[in-house]
Design an enzyme around this catalytic site. Structure first.
Site, PDB file in Angstrom:
ATOM      1  N   GLY A 191      68.586 -19.693  73.718  1.00  0.00           N
ATOM      2  CA  GLY A 191      69.727 -20.596  73.920  1.00  0.00           C
ATOM      3  C   GLY A 191      69.260 -22.011  74.209  1.00  0.00           C
ATOM      4  O   GLY A 191      68.394 -22.223  75.047  1.00  0.00           O
ATOM      5  N   ALA A 196      58.394 -35.451  76.685  1.00  0.00           N
ATOM      6  CA  ALA A 196      57.275 -35.497  77.625  1.00  0.00           C
ATOM      7  C   ALA A 196      56.014 -34.875  77.010  1.00  0.00           C
ATOM      8  O   ALA A 196      54.907 -35.413  77.172  1.00  0.00           O
ATOM      9  CB  ALA A 196      57.653 -34.774  78.916  1.00  0.00           C
ATOM     10  N   VAL A 197      56.181 -33.762  76.300  1.00  0.00           N
ATOM     11  CA  VAL A 197      55.016 -33.109  75.673  1.00  0.00           C
ATOM     12  C   VAL A 197      54.398 -34.055  74.640  1.00  0.00           C
ATOM     13  O   VAL A 197      53.169 -34.215  74.585  1.00  0.00           O
ATOM     14  CB  VAL A 197      55.421 -31.758  75.011  1.00  0.00           C
ATOM     15  CG1 VAL A 197      54.295 -31.225  74.122  1.00  0.00           C
ATOM     16  CG2 VAL A 197      55.795 -30.727  76.074  1.00  0.00           C
ATOM     17  N   ARG A 200      67.287 -17.282  67.994  1.00  0.00           N
ATOM     18  CA  ARG A 200      66.749 -16.019  68.509  1.00  0.00           C
ATOM     19  C   ARG A 200      66.169 -15.325  67.271  1.00  0.00           C
ATOM     20  O   ARG A 200      66.884 -15.129  66.292  1.00  0.00           O
ATOM     21  CB  ARG A 200      67.853 -15.189  69.154  1.00  0.00           C
ATOM     22  CG  ARG A 200      68.567 -15.970  70.273  1.00  0.00           C
ATOM     23  CD  ARG A 200      69.505 -15.119  71.069  1.00  0.00           C
ATOM     24  NE  ARG A 200      70.416 -15.921  71.871  1.00  0.00           N
ATOM     25  CZ  ARG A 200      70.123 -16.425  73.067  1.00  0.00           C
ATOM     26  NH1 ARG A 200      68.933 -16.213  73.603  1.00  0.00           N
ATOM     27  NH2 ARG A 200      71.005 -17.134  73.726  1.00  0.00           N
ATOM     28  N   ASP A 205      63.210 -15.976  79.175  1.00  0.00           N
ATOM     29  CA  ASP A 205      62.303 -14.822  79.275  1.00  0.00           C
ATOM     30  C   ASP A 205      62.078 -14.118  77.938  1.00  0.00           C
ATOM     31  O   ASP A 205      60.968 -13.662  77.654  1.00  0.00           O
ATOM     32  CB  ASP A 205      62.774 -13.838  80.360  1.00  0.00           C
ATOM     33  CG  ASP A 205      64.191 -13.353  80.125  1.00  0.00           C
ATOM     34  OD1 ASP A 205      64.898 -13.938  79.287  1.00  0.00           O
ATOM     35  OD2 ASP A 205      64.587 -12.371  80.789  1.00  0.00           O
ATOM     36  N   THR A 221      66.463 -22.728  80.138  1.00  0.00           N
ATOM     37  CA  THR A 221      67.665 -21.913  79.905  1.00  0.00           C
ATOM     38  C   THR A 221      68.701 -22.301  80.948  1.00  0.00           C
ATOM     39  O   THR A 221      68.342 -22.546  82.111  1.00  0.00           O
ATOM     40  CB  THR A 221      67.381 -20.390  80.010  1.00  0.00           C
ATOM     41  OG1 THR A 221      68.639 -19.701  80.161  1.00  0.00           O
ATOM     42  CG2 THR A 221      66.494 -20.019  81.176  1.00  0.00           C
ATOM     43  N   ASP A 242      70.661 -20.398  82.277  1.00  0.00           N
ATOM     44  CA  ASP A 242      70.927 -19.256  83.164  1.00  0.00           C
ATOM     45  C   ASP A 242      70.162 -19.302  84.496  1.00  0.00           C
ATOM     46  O   ASP A 242      70.553 -18.646  85.450  1.00  0.00           O
ATOM     47  CB  ASP A 242      70.579 -17.941  82.448  1.00  0.00           C
ATOM     48  CG  ASP A 242      71.413 -17.727  81.200  1.00  0.00           C
ATOM     49  OD1 ASP A 242      72.420 -18.441  81.035  1.00  0.00           O
ATOM     50  OD2 ASP A 242      71.051 -16.864  80.377  1.00  0.00           O
ATOM     51  N   ASP A 283      67.522 -17.827  85.319  1.00  0.00           N
ATOM     52  CA  ASP A 283      67.259 -16.436  85.689  1.00  0.00           C
ATOM     53  C   ASP A 283      65.786 -16.049  85.548  1.00  0.00           C
ATOM     54  O   ASP A 283      65.456 -14.868  85.530  1.00  0.00           O
ATOM     55  CB  ASP A 283      68.126 -15.496  84.829  1.00  0.00           C
ATOM     56  CG  ASP A 283      67.871 -15.673  83.329  1.00  0.00           C
ATOM     57  OD1 ASP A 283      67.185 -16.647  82.948  1.00  0.00           O
ATOM     58  OD2 ASP A 283      68.351 -14.843  82.543  1.00  0.00           O
ATOM     59  N   GLY A 334      75.834 -16.912  81.754  1.00  0.00           N
ATOM     60  CA  GLY A 334      74.744 -16.470  82.624  1.00  0.00           C
ATOM     61  C   GLY A 334      74.159 -15.137  82.193  1.00  0.00           C
ATOM     62  O   GLY A 334      73.320 -14.567  82.882  1.00  0.00           O
ATOM     63  N   ARG A 335      74.652 -14.641  81.076  1.00  0.00           N
ATOM     64  CA  ARG A 335      74.176 -13.367  80.524  1.00  0.00           C
ATOM     65  C   ARG A 335      74.353 -12.221  81.522  1.00  0.00           C
ATOM     66  O   ARG A 335      75.408 -11.620  81.564  1.00  0.00           O
ATOM     67  CB  ARG A 335      72.713 -13.467  80.087  1.00  0.00           C
ATOM     68  CG  ARG A 335      72.333 -12.411  79.075  1.00  0.00           C
ATOM     69  CD  ARG A 335      70.943 -12.664  78.566  1.00  0.00           C
ATOM     70  NE  ARG A 335      70.921 -13.799  77.688  1.00  0.00           N
ATOM     71  CZ  ARG A 335      70.782 -13.732  76.375  1.00  0.00           C
ATOM     72  NH1 ARG A 335      70.618 -12.565  75.810  1.00  0.00           N
ATOM     73  NH2 ARG A 335      70.770 -14.796  75.641  1.00  0.00           N
TER      74      ARG A 335
HETATM   75  O1  F6P Z   1      70.782 -17.691  77.718  1.00  0.00           O
HETATM   76  C1  F6P Z   1      71.705 -18.696  77.626  1.00  0.00           C
HETATM   77  C2  F6P Z   1      73.033 -18.173  77.187  1.00  0.00           C
HETATM   78  O2  F6P Z   1      73.901 -19.263  77.002  1.00  0.00           O
HETATM   79  C3  F6P Z   1      73.668 -17.131  78.112  1.00  0.00           C
HETATM   80  O3  F6P Z   1      74.258 -17.723  79.223  1.00  0.00           O
HETATM   81  C4  F6P Z   1      74.615 -16.437  77.174  1.00  0.00           C
HETATM   82  O4  F6P Z   1      74.872 -15.122  77.578  1.00  0.00           O
HETATM   83  C5  F6P Z   1      73.847 -16.443  75.880  1.00  0.00           C
HETATM   84  O5  F6P Z   1      72.922 -17.515  75.947  1.00  0.00           O
HETATM   85  C6  F6P Z   1      74.668 -16.621  74.627  1.00  0.00           C
HETATM   86  O6  F6P Z   1      73.822 -16.445  73.546  1.00  0.00           O
HETATM   87  P1  F6P Z   1      74.138 -16.836  72.034  1.00  0.00           P
HETATM   88  O7  F6P Z   1      73.927 -18.290  71.889  1.00  0.00           O
HETATM   89  O8  F6P Z   1      73.144 -16.060  71.258  1.00  0.00           O
HETATM   90  O9  F6P Z   1      75.561 -16.463  71.792  1.00  0.00           O
END
Ligand code: F6P
Length: 338
Positions: free
Chosen positions: A14, A25-26, A75, A106, A129, A131, A133, A174-175
């Protein structure tokens, strides 16, 4: 000290506000150390499909305040298979890439670890991210902006909720983690925070009873708005279904609102720009110090590094003190009838 000549860079998973600031920065740090940066597009797909371009300082000018990622993101399903990993490794070898920096969550770091079975270059992760997390870092790039965006949206929803003395159910991203939900819930003075950490949906009827009772009680004592913030993936069917279930269960009228992807976009707030900048520079410096298999992290306001394997082992938990803070202020608010 190693002599790194070419570093690969990609954003994966995401997108998060501040990823561009980290890219900047990189690139600036690498240029300073006379390292060439090759940007791979669409996450790991760029490695598999040989989709890349050279990044130079001119390209990152004016990037610090832009949301999204100029490298695009994705992804990558193929990265779960040996063939995909081998193709990616072949590209890195063919293009003489000495090291790879990945900005992501992650899932992206698991990909980085898997890639190492086929490629021996140095690897560094930068946590990006919304999230927040990822274990081992207090902040991930994008989290602060997402929280602020959600607060801004709910403040506006509050105006309508107040005007109509209405109940709103606002679903947050937040998944499977309540970091966004708890922080936003406290900051918006939400009347209920429903998240994985404080709410169990196994007995749906009992839960509906509790929610409906609380709404009824609150509306009896003070004719006002009532906002529930709920984590995505918590209630089966989401916020809309919860509104339907409450209506069926107790005739409670609620308006559901899913904030969704607005939380992922927008210009990064100061916190995200600053950690992205610090982390991007640190990642390059770590490569020069011959470090590999690490994630750049922030702990207690200081930069540090942790092993990638540690970062992906567990999802970061919402702290007990944050959960308690939300519970306490809610109780105090109810006690004082506001
Ligand atoms: O990991 C970030 C995030 O926005 C989560 O909060 C959410 O569950 C997920 O990605 C949504 O993923 P996608 O963009 O694949 O729909």
């Amino acid at each position: 000290m190693t002599t790194i000549q070419r570093v690969g860079l990609l954003t994966s998973g995401g997108d998060a506000p501040g990823m561009n600031a980290a890219i900047r920065a990189v690139v600036l740090a690498s240029t300073h150390y006379k390292i060439e940066v090759i940007g791979f597009k669409h996450g790991y797909n760029g490695l598999i499909n040989q989709d890349f371009f050279k990044l130079n300082p001119q390209q990152v000018h004016g990037l610090i305040n832009q949301g999204g990622t100029i490298l695009k993101s994705a992804r990558c399903k193929d990265f779960h298979h040996k063939n995909g990993l081998k193709q990616a490794a072949n590209t890195l070898i063919k293009e003489n890439i000495d090291a790879l920096i990945v900005i992501g969550g992650d899932g992206s770091f698991n990909g980085l670890l898997a890639l190492q079975q086929h490629w021996s270059g140095q690897v560094i992760g930068i946590p990006g991210t919304i999230d927040n997390d990822i274990d081992g870092t207090d902040h991930t790039i994008g989290f602060a902006t997402a929280v602020n965006t959600a607060i801004d949206a709910i403040d506006k929803i509050r105006d309508t909720a107040d005007a109509f003395e209405r109940v709103f159910i606002v679903e947050l991203m937040g998944r499977h983690s309540g970091q966004i939900t708890f922080n936003v819930g406290i900051a918006c003075a939400a009347e209920q925070v429903l998240s994985f950490e404080n709410f169990n949906t196994t007995d749906k009827l009992a839960r509906l009873n509790e929610i409906a009772k609380d709404i009824e009680q609150a509306q009896k004592t003070r004719q006002s708005s009532y906002i529930i913030v709920i984590a995505e993936n918590l209630w089966p069917g989401g916020a809309h279904q919860l509104a339907i279930d409450l209506k069926q269960h107790s005739q409670t009228d609620c308006t559901a609102c899913i904030l969704g992807y607005i939380q992922r976009g927008g210009s990064p707030v100061a916190k995200d720009r600053i950690i992205a900048t610090k982390m991007g520079v640190a990642a390059v410096q770590m490569l020069i110090e011959n470090k590999s298999n690490i994630m750049i992290a922030e702990q207690n306001n200081a930069l540090t590094t942790i092993a990638l394997t540690t970062a992906v082992k567990h999802q970061k938990q919402v702290s007990n003190s944050l959960i308690a803070a939300q519970k306490n202020i809610l109780a105090m608010s109810a006690q004082s009838g506001v």
